[in-house]
Design a protein around this motif. Structure first.
Motif, PDB file in Angstrom:
ATOM      1  N   PRO A 259       0.823  -1.218   0.000  1.00 16.82           N
ATOM      2  CA  PRO A 259       0.000   0.000   0.000  1.00 16.82           C
ATOM      3  C   PRO A 259       0.857   1.269   0.000  1.00 16.82           C
ATOM      4  CG  PRO A 259       0.122  -0.879   2.202  1.00 16.82           C
ATOM      5  CD  PRO A 259       0.855  -1.859   1.323  1.00 16.82           C
ATOM      6  N   TYR A 260       1.712   1.393  -1.018  1.00 17.75           N
ATOM      7  CA  TYR A 260       2.587   2.551  -1.134  1.00 17.75           C
ATOM      8  C   TYR A 260       1.811   3.766  -1.640  1.00 17.75           C
ATOM      9  CZ  TYR A 260       2.383   1.814  -6.162  1.00 17.75           C
ATOM     10  OH  TYR A 260       1.934   1.692  -7.446  1.00 17.75           O
ATOM     11  N   ALA A 261       2.443   4.916  -1.590  1.00 16.26           N
ATOM     12  CA  ALA A 261       1.853   6.119  -2.185  1.00 16.26           C
ATOM     13  C   ALA A 261       2.942   7.141  -2.448  1.00 16.26           C
ATOM     14  CB  ALA A 261       0.800   6.729  -1.258  1.00 16.26           C
ATOM     15  N   MET A 262       2.749   7.920  -3.501  1.00 18.17           N
ATOM     16  CA  MET A 262       3.525   9.141  -3.706  1.00 18.17           C
ATOM     17  C   MET A 262       2.700  10.281  -3.106  1.00 18.17           C
ATOM     18  SD  MET A 262       6.205   8.038  -5.314  1.00 18.17           S
ATOM     19  CE  MET A 262       6.996   9.553  -5.866  1.00 18.17           C
ATOM     20  N   LEU A 263       3.345  11.159  -2.380  1.00 17.27           N
ATOM     21  CA  LEU A 263       2.628  12.266  -1.741  1.00 17.27           C
ATOM     22  C   LEU A 263       1.837  13.067  -2.758  1.00 17.27           C
ATOM     23  CD1 LEU A 263       5.260  13.816   0.711  1.00 17.27           C
ATOM     24  CD2 LEU A 263       3.308  12.361   1.313  1.00 17.27           C
ATOM     25  N   ASP A 264       0.631  13.445  -2.362  1.00 16.32           N
ATOM     26  CA  ASP A 264      -0.119  14.465  -3.100  1.00 16.32           C
ATOM     27  C   ASP A 264       0.260  15.797  -2.447  1.00 16.32           C
ATOM     28  OD1 ASP A 264      -1.657  12.830  -4.995  1.00 16.32           O
ATOM     29  OD2 ASP A 264      -2.565  11.986  -3.197  1.00 16.32           O
ATOM     30  N   ASP A 265      -0.593  16.369  -1.622  1.00 11.27           N
ATOM     31  CA  ASP A 265      -0.179  17.540  -0.840  1.00 11.27           C
ATOM     32  C   ASP A 265       0.892  17.100   0.152  1.00 11.27           C
ATOM     33  OD1 ASP A 265      -2.060  19.026  -2.176  1.00 11.27           O
ATOM     34  OD2 ASP A 265      -3.555  18.902  -0.577  1.00 11.27           O
ATOM     35  N   TYR A 266       1.862  17.977   0.397  1.00 11.51           N
ATOM     36  CA  TYR A 266       2.924  17.617   1.337  1.00 11.51           C
ATOM     37  C   TYR A 266       2.345  17.516   2.739  1.00 11.51           C
ATOM     38  CZ  TYR A 266       7.120  17.383   4.061  1.00 11.51           C
ATOM     39  OH  TYR A 266       8.083  16.953   4.947  1.00 11.51           O
ATOM     40  N   GLU A 267       2.497  16.337   3.325  1.00 11.28           N
ATOM     41  CA  GLU A 267       1.995  16.071   4.672  1.00 11.28           C
ATOM     42  C   GLU A 267       3.025  15.177   5.355  1.00 11.28           C
ATOM     43  OE1 GLU A 267      -1.722  13.611   6.615  1.00 11.28           O
ATOM     44  OE2 GLU A 267      -2.094  14.707   4.746  1.00 11.28           O
ATOM     45  N   ALA A 268       3.814  15.750   6.246  1.00 12.43           N
ATOM     46  CA  ALA A 268       4.961  15.038   6.822  1.00 12.43           C
ATOM     47  C   ALA A 268       4.558  13.732   7.485  1.00 12.43           C
ATOM     48  CB  ALA A 268       5.682  15.936   7.817  1.00 12.43           C
ATOM     49  N   ASN A 269       3.431  13.723   8.172  1.00  9.29           N
ATOM     50  CA  ASN A 269       3.024  12.538   8.927  1.00  9.29           C
ATOM     51  C   ASN A 269       1.983  11.703   8.191  1.00  9.29           C
ATOM     52  OD1 ASN A 269       4.747  13.095  11.132  1.00  9.29           O
ATOM     53  ND2 ASN A 269       3.295  14.624  11.872  1.00  9.29           N
ATOM     54  N   TYR A 270       1.954  11.817   6.886  1.00  4.38           N
ATOM     55  CA  TYR A 270       1.014  11.044   6.076  1.00  4.38           C
ATOM     56  C   TYR A 270       1.215   9.552   6.290  1.00  4.38           C
ATOM     57  CZ  TYR A 270      -0.898   8.880   1.838  1.00  4.38           C
ATOM     58  OH  TYR A 270      -1.565   8.077   0.954  1.00  4.38           O
ATOM     59  N   ILE A 271       0.107   8.832   6.434  1.00  2.92           N
ATOM     60  CA  ILE A 271       0.112   7.370   6.581  1.00  2.92           C
ATOM     61  C   ILE A 271      -0.650   6.807   5.397  1.00  2.92           C
ATOM     62  CG2 ILE A 271      -0.565   5.426   8.045  1.00  2.92           C
ATOM     63  CD1 ILE A 271      -0.755   7.541  10.371  1.00  2.92           C
ATOM     64  N   CYS A 272       0.023   6.045   4.531  1.00  2.00           N
ATOM     65  CA  CYS A 272      -0.652   5.532   3.334  1.00  2.00           C
ATOM     66  C   CYS A 272      -1.333   4.190   3.569  1.00  2.00           C
ATOM     67  CB  CYS A 272       0.320   5.434   2.165  1.00  2.00           C
ATOM     68  SG  CYS A 272       1.583   4.156   2.355  1.00  2.00           S
ATOM     69  N   ASN A 273      -0.994   3.515   4.656  1.00  4.10           N
ATOM     70  CA  ASN A 273      -1.509   2.173   4.935  1.00  4.10           C
ATOM     71  C   ASN A 273      -2.558   2.255   6.034  1.00  4.10           C
ATOM     72  OD1 ASN A 273      -1.931  -0.486   5.650  1.00  4.10           O
ATOM     73  ND2 ASN A 273       0.222  -1.000   5.925  1.00  4.10           N
ATOM     74  N   HIS A 274      -3.830   1.968   5.715  1.00  4.02           N
ATOM     75  CA  HIS A 274      -4.864   2.149   6.737  1.00  4.02           C
ATOM     76  C   HIS A 274      -4.787   1.085   7.840  1.00  4.02           C
ATOM     77  CE1 HIS A 274      -7.634  -1.145   5.873  1.00  4.02           C
ATOM     78  NE2 HIS A 274      -7.795  -0.781   4.626  1.00  4.02           N
ATOM     79  N   THR A 275      -3.986   0.037   7.636  1.00  4.29           N
ATOM     80  CA  THR A 275      -3.740  -0.942   8.691  1.00  4.29           C
ATOM     81  C   THR A 275      -2.797  -0.382   9.758  1.00  4.29           C
ATOM     82  OG1 THR A 275      -3.945  -2.669   7.006  1.00  4.29           O
ATOM     83  CG2 THR A 275      -3.009  -3.332   9.112  1.00  4.29           C
ATOM     84  N   ASP A 276      -2.027   0.619   9.390  1.00  2.00           N
ATOM     85  CA  ASP A 276      -1.016   1.206  10.270  1.00  2.00           C
ATOM     86  C   ASP A 276      -1.680   2.228  11.194  1.00  2.00           C
ATOM     87  OD1 ASP A 276       1.323   2.063  11.437  1.00  2.00           O
ATOM     88  OD2 ASP A 276       2.132   3.018   9.639  1.00  2.00           O
ATOM     89  N   MET A 277      -2.378   1.737  12.175  1.00  2.00           N
ATOM     90  CA  MET A 277      -3.199   2.591  13.038  1.00  2.00           C
ATOM     91  C   MET A 277      -2.374   3.603  13.826  1.00  2.00           C
ATOM     92  SD  MET A 277      -6.124   1.408  12.208  1.00  2.00           S
ATOM     93  CE  MET A 277      -7.194   2.212  13.380  1.00  2.00           C
ATOM     94  N   GLU A 278      -1.152   3.237  14.197  1.00  2.54           N
ATOM     95  CA  GLU A 278      -0.338   4.119  15.032  1.00  2.54           C
ATOM     96  C   GLU A 278       0.646   4.961  14.226  1.00  2.54           C
ATOM     97  OE1 GLU A 278       1.491   1.693  17.999  1.00  2.54           O
ATOM     98  OE2 GLU A 278      -0.416   1.107  18.917  1.00  2.54           O
ATOM     99  N   GLY A 279       0.662   4.803  12.913  1.00  4.35           N
ATOM    100  CA  GLY A 279       1.548   5.613  12.079  1.00  4.35           C
ATOM    101  C   GLY A 279       3.007   5.191  12.144  1.00  4.35           C
ATOM    102  N   ARG A 280       3.233   3.920  12.449  1.00  7.43           N
ATOM    103  CA  ARG A 280       4.622   3.441  12.525  1.00  7.43           C
ATOM    104  C   ARG A 280       5.353   3.698  11.217  1.00  7.43           C
ATOM    105  NH1 ARG A 280       7.770  -0.136  15.396  1.00  7.43           N
ATOM    106  NH2 ARG A 280       9.312  -1.315  14.187  1.00  7.43           N
ATOM    107  N   TYR A 281       4.675   3.493  10.098  1.00  5.30           N
ATOM    108  CA  TYR A 281       5.311   3.634   8.794  1.00  5.30           C
ATOM    109  C   TYR A 281       4.838   4.880   8.052  1.00  5.30           C
ATOM    110  CZ  TYR A 281       6.602  -1.203   9.825  1.00  5.30           C
ATOM    111  OH  TYR A 281       7.100  -2.339  10.425  1.00  5.30           O
TER     112      TYR A 281
END
Length: 479
Positions: A259-281
């Motif tokens: 579940p990769y992503a290239m940034l759309d709007d710049y968002e430093a803490n963007y989480i592309c994986n909805h399984t990643d509840m805590e934002g580890r990645y």
């Protein structure tokens, strides 16, 4: 020569049987060719178009084999979201063999010993995404596994809903992962650990063969390569999404596009994986997570190498190499080629301004490549203009220290800041078109992915702002 004429070897099978499981692919029903990569074909010295090879689909589908092939799945462990899983392995990938320094692998080719509760399949949407992004990263100049071809089928696969199965024929100089070392360390198979280290040196770091402290030097190279790769990810705005240690290549290249992503709007803490509840990645967390993964690898290698020496490399070398490489890349993106002690602060200010102004990351840098002092076009990208307006005024002052002319600077920046980036909204459109039997957008995306800095005026429809409803989406791990 045709692809089907290739003769492969299987050096991995010279390792003890604990390293792998011999397994045959399970063919898909009614397979058909979706796409091939003409750039990846060049790795094999093939002079006939891949899509004209009548045996290609059968080889990918597992009903025919390349000469010398003996198909197998590899065993490994890994830390998934920070928790150790003692045995993972190729649950849906089957290896065909090696040729021209490249290991051929089928992803989505059926059950293996390591499938656990999975079905060994990959669905078409995720396979299209992996095929395209593997080649896009290559086009951006980032170390990556590659994708040679992609087939679809009429095989039903159950995920959140019923979907159709697909197989990607992907290639890499190595498929060994951090987790491969973890597997043998956790089982205290230290002789196997040494066998594996020797194999990795032979395959990925042959210059270290017969050197003193070769295992320590191997680890140092892994750290350096990994630091450079994650610096590249941050510079282009790539969020991997699943940086588990079993998804980390031992030579530092990018692998396993989930579940990769290239940034759309710049968002430093963007989480592309909805399984990643805590934002580890999350996007901003990728460098420290890579460093953490390397510390796990150091522990796995500790029966062979002094752990304190390796920890010092992780603590010092990783940070120094990552920071210097990231700064170099970002300064190039900004068109700053002279040294200035204030550049780090200017870069941090820019990233904060992009986030505050709500600006598309890649579109901003491509437009900055055109910058001649007129701020209008750049400010029109912003939802809130003031933060970027203030930064641009300071940027103008910094540009006076550059020796290149405006035109020369722009020329350099055009080769650094891509015009075409594979955003999720474009990938989704291509997937939906393929489902309707239209493969044209996949081929168009492949063309710009392999040459993202060129204008491609006939494909301008791929250079459009992301619709608001698609910006910085979270995606599923399910594939």
């Amino acid at each position: 020569m045709k692809f089907s004429d290739l003769k492969v070897t299987t050096p991995y099978l010279e390792l003890p049987p604990l390293f792998y499981d011999i397994v045959e692919p399970t063919p898909l029903h009614k397979p058909y060719l979706i796409a091939t990569s003409p750039a990846c074909v060049k790795l094999f010295g093939i002079d006939e178009p891949l899509d004209l090879d009548g045996q290609l689909i059968d080889i990918i589908n597992g009903t025919e084999k390349l000469q010398g092939s003996k198909t197998f799945a590899m065993c490994y462990a890994g830390h998934q979201f920070g928790y150790f899983v003692p045995r993972l392995g190729d649950g849906r990938a089957i290896n065909l063999g090696k040729v021209n320094g490249q290991n051929l692998q089928l992803k989505g080719s059926g059950l293996t010993l390591y499938s656990r509760e999975g079905d060994g399949r990959a669905v078409k949407r995720s396979s299209i995404r992996e095929f395209l992004m593997s080649e896009a990263m290559y086009g951006l100049g980032i170390e990556t596994s590659r994708a040679l071809a992609l087939i679809g089928s009429q095989t039903d696969v159950a995920r959140e809903q019923w979907e159709k199965g697909a197989i990607v024929l992907r290639v890499s100089p190595t498929w060994i992962r951090f987790g491969t070392f973890e597997y043998f360390k956790s089982r205290r198979k230290y002789d196997m650990l040494e066998n594996l280290a020797d194999y990795v040196i032979e395959e990925s770091f042959p210059e270290l063969k017969d050197q003193e402290e070769r295992y320590f030097k191997m680890f140092t190279k892994i750290v350096h390569n990994s630091a450079k790769t994650v610096a590249c990810w941050q510079s282009v705005g790539f969020n991997h999404g699943v940086m588990n240690t079993d998804n980390m290549s031992i030579d530092g290249r990018t692998i396993d596009y989930g579940p990769y992503a290239m940034l759309d709007d710049y968002e430093a803490n963007y989480i592309c994986n909805h399984t990643d509840m805590e934002g580890r990645y999350s996007f901003s967390n990728q460098p420290p997570i890579m460093q953490w993964n390397l510390s796990i690898l150091a522990n796995a290698l500790s029966p062979l190498v002094n752990i304190i020496k390796m920890e010092k490399v992780v603590e010092k070398d990783f940070v120094n190499i990552y920071e210097s490489e990231y700064l170099r890349l970002m300064k190039n993106k900004m068109g700053l080629f002279e040294e200035d002690e204030e550049d780090v602060a200017l870069l941090k200010w820019l990233l904060g301004s992009l986030e505050s102004s709500v600006v598309d990351y890649s579109r901003f840098f491509r437009l900055l490549s055109h910058y001649d002092g007129d701020k209008t076009a750049l400010l029109e990208l912003c939802e809130y203009q003031q933060p970027l307006q203030e930064w641009l005024e300071s940027y103008d002052t910094r540009l006076t220290k550059e020796k290149l002319s405006c035109q020369e600077r722009s020329k350099q920046m055009f080769g650094i800041n891509p015009k075409y980036v594979l955003k999720n909204h474009l990938l989704q459109q291509a997937i939906e078109k393929e489902e309707a039997g239209d493969f044209s957008m996949i081929n168009d995306l492949l063309k710009v992915a392999l040459d993202p800095f060129f204008e491609h005026e006939e494909l301008e429809y791929l250079n459009v702002p992301t619709p608001k409803t698609y910006k910085n989406l979270k995606l599923s791990c399910s594939s």
